[in-house]
Design a protein around this motif. Structure first.
Motif, PDB file in Angstrom:
ATOM      1  N   LEU A  93       0.792  -1.253   0.054  1.00 44.50           N
ATOM      2  CA  LEU A  93      -0.007  -0.053  -0.053  1.00 44.50           C
ATOM      3  C   LEU A  93       0.808   1.397  -0.063  1.00 44.50           C
ATOM      4  CD1 LEU A  93      -2.930   1.563   0.148  1.00 44.50           C
ATOM      5  CD2 LEU A  93      -2.503   1.139   2.637  1.00 44.50           C
ATOM      6  N   ALA A  94       2.051   1.360   0.935  1.00 41.65           N
ATOM      7  CA  ALA A  94       2.699   2.420   0.869  1.00 41.65           C
ATOM      8  C   ALA A  94       3.423   2.397  -0.543  1.00 41.65           C
ATOM      9  CB  ALA A  94       3.937   2.291   2.074  1.00 41.65           C
ATOM     10  N   GLY A  95       3.852   1.588  -1.322  1.00 39.96           N
ATOM     11  CA  GLY A  95       4.297   1.652  -2.288  1.00 39.96           C
ATOM     12  C   GLY A  95       3.442   2.468  -3.276  1.00 39.96           C
ATOM     13  N   PHE A  96       2.124   1.777  -3.721  1.00 41.26           N
ATOM     14  CA  PHE A  96       1.194   2.579  -4.419  1.00 41.26           C
ATOM     15  C   PHE A  96       1.108   3.767  -4.071  1.00 41.26           C
ATOM     16  CE2 PHE A  96      -0.085  -1.814  -5.061  1.00 41.26           C
ATOM     17  CZ  PHE A  96      -0.004  -2.129  -6.489  1.00 41.26           C
ATOM     18  N   VAL A  97       0.862   4.183  -2.772  1.00 44.55           N
ATOM     19  CA  VAL A  97       0.617   5.711  -2.367  1.00 44.55           C
ATOM     20  C   VAL A  97       1.917   6.424  -2.976  1.00 44.55           C
ATOM     21  CG1 VAL A  97       0.595   7.229  -0.428  1.00 44.55           C
ATOM     22  CG2 VAL A  97      -0.871   5.018  -0.665  1.00 44.55           C
ATOM     23  N   ALA A  98       3.153   5.855  -2.815  1.00 42.08           N
ATOM     24  CA  ALA A  98       4.435   6.458  -2.972  1.00 42.08           C
ATOM     25  C   ALA A  98       4.416   6.875  -4.651  1.00 42.08           C
ATOM     26  CB  ALA A  98       5.525   5.769  -2.812  1.00 42.08           C
ATOM     27  N   LEU A  99       3.964   5.769  -5.569  1.00 43.25           N
ATOM     28  CA  LEU A  99       3.745   6.034  -7.097  1.00 43.25           C
ATOM     29  C   LEU A  99       2.937   7.279  -7.189  1.00 43.25           C
ATOM     30  CD1 LEU A  99       3.636   2.440  -8.314  1.00 43.25           C
ATOM     31  CD2 LEU A  99       5.305   3.993  -8.803  1.00 43.25           C
ATOM     32  N   PHE A 154      -1.860  -4.520 -14.575  1.00 41.46           N
ATOM     33  CA  PHE A 154      -1.135  -3.805 -14.131  1.00 41.46           C
ATOM     34  C   PHE A 154      -0.413  -2.691 -15.398  1.00 41.46           C
ATOM     35  CE2 PHE A 154      -0.779  -6.001 -10.264  1.00 41.46           C
ATOM     36  CZ  PHE A 154      -1.162  -5.000  -9.281  1.00 41.46           C
ATOM     37  N   ALA A 155      -0.372  -3.497 -16.428  1.00 47.24           N
ATOM     38  CA  ALA A 155       0.135  -2.592 -17.337  1.00 47.24           C
ATOM     39  C   ALA A 155      -0.729  -1.511 -17.792  1.00 47.24           C
ATOM     40  CB  ALA A 155       0.192  -3.550 -18.696  1.00 47.24           C
ATOM     41  N   PHE A 156      -1.948  -1.617 -17.820  1.00 43.51           N
ATOM     42  CA  PHE A 156      -2.852  -0.540 -18.187  1.00 43.51           C
ATOM     43  C   PHE A 156      -2.902   0.647 -16.811  1.00 43.51           C
ATOM     44  CE2 PHE A 156      -4.801  -3.497 -21.215  1.00 43.51           C
ATOM     45  CZ  PHE A 156      -4.740  -2.692 -22.121  1.00 43.51           C
ATOM     46  N   TYR A 157      -2.953  -0.002 -15.582  1.00 46.99           N
ATOM     47  CA  TYR A 157      -2.847   0.690 -14.559  1.00 46.99           C
ATOM     48  C   TYR A 157      -1.680   1.745 -14.536  1.00 46.99           C
ATOM     49  CZ  TYR A 157      -2.266   1.978  -9.507  1.00 46.99           C
ATOM     50  OH  TYR A 157      -2.237   2.745  -8.317  1.00 46.99           O
ATOM     51  N   GLY A 158      -0.334   1.024 -14.944  1.00 49.20           N
ATOM     52  CA  GLY A 158       0.891   1.806 -15.229  1.00 49.20           C
ATOM     53  C   GLY A 158       0.856   2.790 -16.319  1.00 49.20           C
ATOM     54  N   LEU A 159       0.136   2.570 -17.508  1.00 54.77           N
ATOM     55  CA  LEU A 159      -0.001   3.494 -18.695  1.00 54.77           C
ATOM     56  C   LEU A 159      -0.891   4.595 -18.024  1.00 54.77           C
ATOM     57  CD1 LEU A 159       0.400   4.268 -21.507  1.00 54.77           C
ATOM     58  CD2 LEU A 159      -1.352   2.798 -22.172  1.00 54.77           C
TER      59      LEU A 159
END
Length: 163
Positions: free
Chosen positions: A19-25, A87-92
């Motif tokens: 969760l911290a990683g997603f928030v950091a991104l 996750f590819a679409f999320y990253g895009l």
């Protein structure tokens, strides 16, 4: 007699770190946006804007809330052992969001920013469909993001038209 292996515990152990990683991104995307707005050329402030565009002070709080929802959506999807395609679409989505503010504000590339946000208008629903296959909540958390992007597309298009 065979033993059934226990389910992987990596999600339980890494739940809060993830969760911290997603928030950091998401925070990185927000920080780039804030920097782009802060470094925009002065001439940008003098350009015509649609009368129905929200006041500038509103963008920071709205985007902060939206990016938090985007982070939580990604986390919920991750917790389902989300597929790479989602996750590819999320990253895009994150990348296109990251690019839009510098294009629009710092670069004054309004037409290119419009192209960017139009692509986002298509990528976000695809991401929602991918997320929805595993987590309805993750998909629904992206609805406010999509709605704001559609509104931002209209504002961006009006800005291009007026200038």
């Amino acid at each position: 007699m065979s033993t059934v292996p226990s389910p992987p515990t990596h999600h339980r152990r890494l739940r809060w770190q993830a969760l911290a990683g997603f928030v950091a991104l998401s925070a990185i995307v927000g920080a780039v946006a804030a920097l782009a707005v802060a470094t925009r050329p002065e001439a940008q402030d003098a350009m015509a804007r649609p009368s129905w565009a929200p006041p500038g002070w509103l963008y920071g709080p709205v985007w902060s809330a939206l990016l938090l929802l985007v982070a939580v959506a990604g986390w919920f999807y991750w917790r389902t052992d989300g597929e790479t395609r989602g996750f590819a679409f999320y990253g895009l989505c994150l990348l296109l969001t990251l690019l839009w503010t510098p294009l629009f504000f710092a670069g004054s590339a309004h037409a290119l920013a419009l192209a960017d946000v139009v692509v986002l208008d298509f990528v976000v629903p695809i991401t929602m469909m991918e997320f929805g296959r595993r987590s309805k909540l993750a998909a629904w958390l992206l609805v406010p993001y999509l709605l704001w992007l559609l509104f931002s597309t209209a504002v961006n298009a009006a800005f291009v038209w007026l200038n």
